[in-house]
Design a protein around this motif. Structure first.
Motif: not given
Length: 470
Positions: A69-73, A327-333, A353-361, A411-413
């Motif tokens: 369940r990982f998403y692009a930005g 829809t998730d086909g365009g953003i879930r990667v 999780a998503y692309f933005g999480d790279l910064m805090a990681t 929302y709420a995964e």
């Protein structure tokens, strides 16, 4: 430069960095982010692809952690990469669409933006970007040039139209134009076009530079953003020759009874896979594998632009939509994480999780505080097998400006909401409807009201990205 950015960078430059995350006591872990271009969730064997061969990435998944369940930005390249670089979601990051030549400054990071490369550079990392950038260019978009956004080394494409051509006439070395041996029929003035004499394949060059960078910096912490341009189509070649899947050879698909476009598309992905395998092998050979986090993902969902047949490969897996869809086909990667000795082999994470999480990681790995004003959660506890200690996102957010403004959130995964400006909210329960076919907004009015309220306030105002109905 804003005052807060200056304070953050000064603080990072003097902070006595130390992290227990490192597998090599006393040395900060290196970070490699490998980014495919328009690779769909379902185009790797480890995500269910039956036709395209990806043995190296499948092995990476078996030896590491696979996110489901990982998403692009974003659903297109430039804003997705902006989210990755800034740790801010699509409604707050600087670049929110592919502006192109009409407004190049709108597609450029600016001096006041703090990127993950700048954060790591200030923490003592050697930083490099090889491949596609798309967040700055010479001229009006110069504020976003890689060297001005935290990268010590850059070799690749500055704008995404140039990056359509896998056999370009030139590439950029930092801010210097480097001629290649390809003979190109130019289309426009951005470097786009297609090779009539194809000699040097860009992704092969980026692989060599990435391997060299790792070898030369093996004695210090480094951050490598390896941004491939496959399997993105050469759109100009598709329009002219009806085949945008230009690749040096068809590899294991040479004898398949498929159209050239399909063989080329599959060969791009298998060639990409082999390059990743070379990098992982080199890390082992250099003894760096236990002190290097390697992440692999894609900038958005799969395309339908090479003249190939998506029906053959089912690139979005079980999800609806392709690139440019919310829809998730365009953003879930796909997303794989590999770090022998730290990440347990064969793991699967269903956490959103998503692309933005790279910064805090990256901040936690470097042992420094995460910057303020970001929408980012560290994934380090998940990588280390302590998922129960990790925070979770209440919402994830996306928008899209082409053809009329649209928004989406998770929302709420579980609950996926999509709406068009001036239109009615659609709500999908992804726990039972991964293809997002059934609108349940009438059945769950409290959930619909909550996501509506959140969508109304999710984005900050940007004069470059004003919502419009058309």
């Amino acid at each position: 430069m804003t005052v807060w950015k200056l304070l953050v960078l000064v603080f990072l430059s003097v902070f006595p960095f130390h992290t227990a995350a490192s597998g090599d006591r006393g040395r900060l872990p290196s970070i490699v982010m490998i980014l495919a271009d328009d690779l769909g969730y379902g185009e790797l064997g480890c995500y269910g692809q039956p036709l395209i061969q990806t043995p190296c990435l499948d092995r990476m998944a078996a030896e590491g952690l696979r996110f489901t369940r990982f998403y692009a930005g974003a659903t297109v390249c430039a804003p997705s990469r902006s989210v990755l670089m800034t740790g801010q979601h699509h409604g707050r990051t600087r670049v929110r669409g592919n502006a192109g030549a009409a407004n190049p400054a709108a597609q450029a990071l600016r001096d006041e933006d703090l990127t993950v490369a700048e954060l790591l550079q200030s923490a003592g990392y050697r930083t490099a970007l090889f491949g596609k950038w798309g967040l700055g260019d010479v001229g009006a978009a110069a504020s976003g040039l890689p060297g001005r956004q935290g990268f010590d080394e850059f070799f690749g494409y500055l704008n995404q139209q140039h990056a359509h051509n896998h056999f370009p006439a030139f590439l950029w070395e930092n801010e210097r134009r480097v001629q290649l041996r390809n003979k190109v029929r130019e289309v426009g003035d951005t470097g786009a076009g297609y090779a009539e004499e194809a000699v040097e394949y860009a992704d092969d060059l980026f692989a060599e530079r990435s391997l060299r960078f790792v070898r030369e910096n093996r004695d210090r912490p480094f951050f490598l953003l390896w941004s491939l341009v496959t399997p993105h189509a050469n759109n100009e070649r598709t329009r002219e020759l009806k085949n945008g899947a230009h690749v040096p050879d068809f590899g294991p698909y040479a004898d398949r009874d498929w159209p050239e476009q399909d063989r080329g598309h599959a060969a791009m992905i298998t060639r990409l896979d082999a390059h990743v395998g070379r990098l992982l092998a080199q890390l082992r050979e250099l003894g760096l594998e236990q002190n290097t986090l390697v992440l692999f993902s894609s900038d958005n969902g799969p395309h339908n632009e090479s003249g190939h047949s998506p029906a053959r490969f089912q690139p979005a897996g079980p999800f609806s939509g392709l690139k440019r869809s919310l829809t998730d086909g365009g953003i879930r990667v796909p997303c794989l994480a590999w770090w022998p000795g730290t990440i347990a082999a064969g793991g699967v994470s269903e956490r959103a999780a998503y692309f933005g999480d790279l910064m805090a990681t990256a901040a936690e790995l470097a042992g420094c505080p995460a910057p303020p004003d970001i929408d980012s959660i560290s994934l380090l506890p998940v990588l280390q097998g302590r998922a129960e200690q990790a925070q979770r996102h209440e919402f994830l957010y996306w928008e899209f400006h082409e053809g009329g403004f649209r928004q989406a959130c998770l929302y709420a995964e579980r609950w996926k909401a999509i709406r068009r400006l001036g239109g009615r909210l659609q709500l999908f329960d992804t726990a039972s409807d991964v293809a997002e076919k059934t609108d349940v907004s009438a059945d769950y009015p409290e959930i619909a009201a909550r996501v509506t309220f959140w969508l109304d306030g999710a984005r900050t105002i940007s004069p470059d990205w004003i919502p419009r109905e058309k």
